[in-house]
Design a protein around this motif. Sequence first.
Motif, mmCIF file in Angstrom:
data_model
loop_
_atom_site.group_PDB
_atom_site.id
_atom_site.type_symbol
_atom_site.label_atom_id
_atom_site.label_comp_id
_atom_site.label_asym_id
_atom_site.label_seq_id
_atom_site.Cartn_x
_atom_site.Cartn_y
_atom_site.Cartn_z
ATOM 1 N N LEU A 192 23.498 0.556 -20.175
ATOM 2 C CA LEU A 192 24.064 1.898 -20.118
ATOM 3 C C LEU A 192 23.058 2.884 -19.542
ATOM 4 O O LEU A 192 21.853 2.736 -19.701
ATOM 5 N N MET A 193 23.595 3.903 -18.860
ATOM 6 C CA MET A 193 22.780 4.979 -18.310
ATOM 7 C C MET A 193 22.990 6.239 -19.154
ATOM 8 O O MET A 193 23.963 6.348 -19.896
ATOM 9 N N SER A 194 22.079 7.184 -19.002
ATOM 10 C CA SER A 194 22.197 8.465 -19.693
ATOM 11 C C SER A 194 22.480 9.570 -18.680
ATOM 12 O O SER A 194 21.829 9.642 -17.639
ATOM 13 N N LEU A 195 23.460 10.411 -19.002
ATOM 14 C CA LEU A 195 23.745 11.608 -18.212
ATOM 15 C C LEU A 195 23.211 12.810 -18.960
ATOM 16 O O LEU A 195 23.487 12.980 -20.156
ATOM 17 N N ARG A 196 22.453 13.640 -18.281
ATOM 18 C CA ARG A 196 21.960 14.870 -18.880
ATOM 19 C C ARG A 196 22.546 16.061 -18.133
ATOM 20 O O ARG A 196 22.172 16.340 -16.999
ATOM 21 N N PHE A 197 23.512 16.721 -18.773
ATOM 22 C CA PHE A 197 24.132 17.900 -18.184
ATOM 23 C C PHE A 197 23.261 19.113 -18.493
ATOM 24 O O PHE A 197 23.025 19.438 -19.659
ATOM 25 N N GLN A 198 22.788 19.777 -17.443
ATOM 26 C CA GLN A 198 21.971 20.965 -17.623
ATOM 27 C C GLN A 198 22.863 22.175 -17.904
ATOM 28 O O GLN A 198 24.017 22.232 -17.494
ATOM 29 N N ALA A 199 22.301 23.148 -18.606
ATOM 30 C CA ALA A 199 23.040 24.376 -18.891
ATOM 31 C C ALA A 199 23.289 25.140 -17.593
ATOM 32 O O ALA A 199 22.377 25.342 -16.798
ATOM 33 N N THR A 200 24.523 25.537 -17.374
ATOM 34 C CA THR A 200 24.895 26.295 -16.178
ATOM 35 C C THR A 200 25.868 27.390 -16.580
ATOM 36 O O THR A 200 26.124 27.616 -17.765
ATOM 37 N N ALA A 201 26.440 28.062 -15.574
ATOM 38 C CA ALA A 201 27.455 29.078 -15.845
ATOM 39 C C ALA A 201 28.745 28.460 -16.345
ATOM 40 O O ALA A 201 29.588 29.155 -16.904
ATOM 41 N N MET A 202 28.908 27.148 -16.134
ATOM 42 C CA MET A 202 30.097 26.463 -16.644
ATOM 43 C C MET A 202 29.836 26.037 -18.080
ATOM 44 O O MET A 202 28.954 25.221 -18.339
ATOM 45 N N ASP A 203 30.590 26.592 -18.984
ATOM 46 C CA ASP A 203 30.361 26.357 -20.404
ATOM 47 C C ASP A 203 31.084 25.085 -20.857
ATOM 48 O O ASP A 203 31.688 25.049 -21.930
ATOM 49 N N TYR A 204 31.034 24.055 -20.017
ATOM 50 C CA TYR A 204 31.656 22.780 -20.334
ATOM 51 C C TYR A 204 31.007 21.699 -19.469
ATOM 52 O O TYR A 204 30.296 21.997 -18.506
ATOM 53 N N VAL A 205 31.255 20.461 -19.835
ATOM 54 C CA VAL A 205 30.794 19.319 -19.042
ATOM 55 C C VAL A 205 32.029 18.593 -18.531
ATOM 56 O O VAL A 205 33.097 18.647 -19.150
ATOM 57 N N GLU A 206 31.881 17.905 -17.397
ATOM 58 C CA GLU A 206 33.047 17.237 -16.812
ATOM 59 C C GLU A 206 32.624 16.024 -15.996
ATOM 60 O O GLU A 206 31.671 16.088 -15.220
ATOM 61 N N ALA A 207 33.326 14.929 -16.186
ATOM 62 C CA ALA A 207 33.136 13.716 -15.387
ATOM 63 C C ALA A 207 34.500 13.095 -15.144
ATOM 64 O O ALA A 207 35.240 12.822 -16.087
ATOM 65 N N GLY A 208 34.846 12.897 -13.876
ATOM 66 C CA GLY A 208 36.122 12.281 -13.539
ATOM 67 C C GLY A 208 37.332 13.041 -14.024
ATOM 68 O O GLY A 208 38.382 12.454 -14.294
ATOM 69 N N GLY A 209 37.224 14.347 -14.147
ATOM 70 C CA GLY A 209 38.339 15.145 -14.629
ATOM 71 C C GLY A 209 38.372 15.296 -16.139
ATOM 72 O O GLY A 209 39.170 16.078 -16.663
ATOM 73 N N MET A 210 37.552 14.557 -16.865
ATOM 74 C CA MET A 210 37.445 14.703 -18.319
ATOM 75 C C MET A 210 36.496 15.862 -18.638
ATOM 76 O O MET A 210 35.375 15.901 -18.131
ATOM 77 N N ARG A 211 36.948 16.790 -19.474
ATOM 78 C CA ARG A 211 36.144 17.957 -19.809
ATOM 79 C C ARG A 211 35.891 18.041 -21.304
ATOM 80 O O ARG A 211 36.697 17.609 -22.115
ATOM 81 N N ALA A 212 34.753 18.640 -21.634
ATOM 82 C CA ALA A 212 34.393 18.880 -23.027
ATOM 83 C C ALA A 212 33.538 20.127 -23.083
ATOM 84 O O ALA A 212 32.782 20.406 -22.147
ATOM 85 N N PRO A 213 33.625 20.912 -24.154
ATOM 86 C CA PRO A 213 32.775 22.104 -24.266
ATOM 87 C C PRO A 213 31.301 21.726 -24.226
ATOM 88 O O PRO A 213 30.896 20.690 -24.760
ATOM 89 N N TYR A 214 30.513 22.571 -23.588
ATOM 90 C CA TYR A 214 29.069 22.346 -23.543
ATOM 91 C C TYR A 214 28.503 22.614 -24.933
ATOM 92 O O TYR A 214 28.683 23.697 -25.490
ATOM 93 N N GLN A 215 27.812 21.630 -25.475
ATOM 94 C CA GLN A 215 27.309 21.747 -26.837
ATOM 95 C C GLN A 215 25.785 21.656 -26.878
ATOM 96 O O GLN A 215 25.208 21.043 -27.759
ATOM 97 N N GLY A 216 25.145 22.256 -25.888
ATOM 98 C CA GLY A 216 23.694 22.278 -25.882
ATOM 99 C C GLY A 216 23.154 23.219 -26.941
ATOM 100 O O GLY A 216 23.817 24.181 -27.350
ATOM 101 N N ASP A 217 21.965 22.952 -27.396
ATOM 102 C CA ASP A 217 21.318 23.773 -28.401
ATOM 103 C C ASP A 217 20.394 24.759 -27.708
ATOM 104 O O ASP A 217 19.396 24.364 -27.113
ATOM 105 N N PRO A 218 20.707 26.075 -27.739
ATOM 106 C CA PRO A 218 19.868 27.045 -27.025
ATOM 107 C C PRO A 218 18.453 27.135 -27.580
ATOM 108 O O PRO A 218 17.576 27.705 -26.952
#
Length: 356
Positions: free
Chosen positions: A132-158
């Motif tokens: 398995l690989m790891s994806l690291r979504f960086q914090a951006t203006a988009m308050d969500y993460v998305e891969a292949g059309g699947m979306r989830a709220p961004y849950q990063g810890d500020p």
Amino acid sequence: MREFRYRRRRAVAGGITLAGVLLAAAFHATHGPPETVTLVRGYYEAIRKHDVRKALKIAKAEPPAGEAARFLAPRALDHWRIGAVTETDGFEYSGDDDAEVTVVLIGEHRKRYEGTVKLVKGRGGVRIAEPLMSLRFQATAMDYVEAGGMRAPYQGDPRTESLSVEYRVLPGLYRFYQGRQDLLRVAAGQTPVLPGANGSSPGWVGVVPEFTVTPAGQRAVSQAYDAVIDRCAETRGVPRAECPFGLTPYGDIKSRDESVSDFGKLTWRVRTYPTITAVVQRGGLWIVDRERGVVELSGSGRIDGSGPRRPFTLTCGTVARRTFASVASGGTVSITGPVKGGEPWDTCRDGALSAS
């Protein structure tokens, strides 16, 4: 005679070469490709067919618990073909319990991506070292993460320094933030998530999308910013620090030519809204003033510290100070001010004061 010997040598050399080819062909016909190649090809073939369960079974891998496994799903995977699968370092050559297989994936526009798969040998036989690989979504203006059309709220810890969230995924080619985007436009294309890509094998890929703001996005940010000003104008007294206008919480109220002491009953009214632009900077969506707005402060106090308390009005500007916007998956825009709980910004010092 000399020409005869030369022809004879060529015939012998050709015979040896042909014998080698036939011997190699016979070997592969009898034994087939190495076990490492068969294992890796089967694994990537299952992924190509979006058969997540079979791929994990082949790799003898357990999915992580909870949110980290969100994108271990068929829908997250994109479409591609498998090119060459070659053993570049076998067990018999390395002399130890690891081997290496190179995999080539062919994506859109026939673009080729190469990865290196490490294999190990243990009691249970040969297996992929890190399936398995790891994806690291960086914090951006988009308050969500998305891969292949699947979306989830961004849950990063500020509170963390990395400002990223991590998911575990199957290797392959992915499309990030390629779903419907009305306010932001993300550069399209496939992204390789492969071990050993680009000559290294960190086991993870950072996702930092490149995006621009659409005209609809600019309007949405402007409307959200105006709504913040409206809420701040409902304040009685000194507005919060994250408001784009306000006073210092101590001392007199200073204007362009006069000051007000012993003041009270402060209220605010919006006279004109600012003209702002949302600018993409450092992965965020920063708000920049093109033309500042004007709010009117009303209250009562002693003008220049003398005489009785009198009603007064004072014009104050609006200032976008380290303010940025974020967009949720449903298109809702949020505005975040500079410092929550900090000291308010005095925007009235250059205003005109009038008293009755």
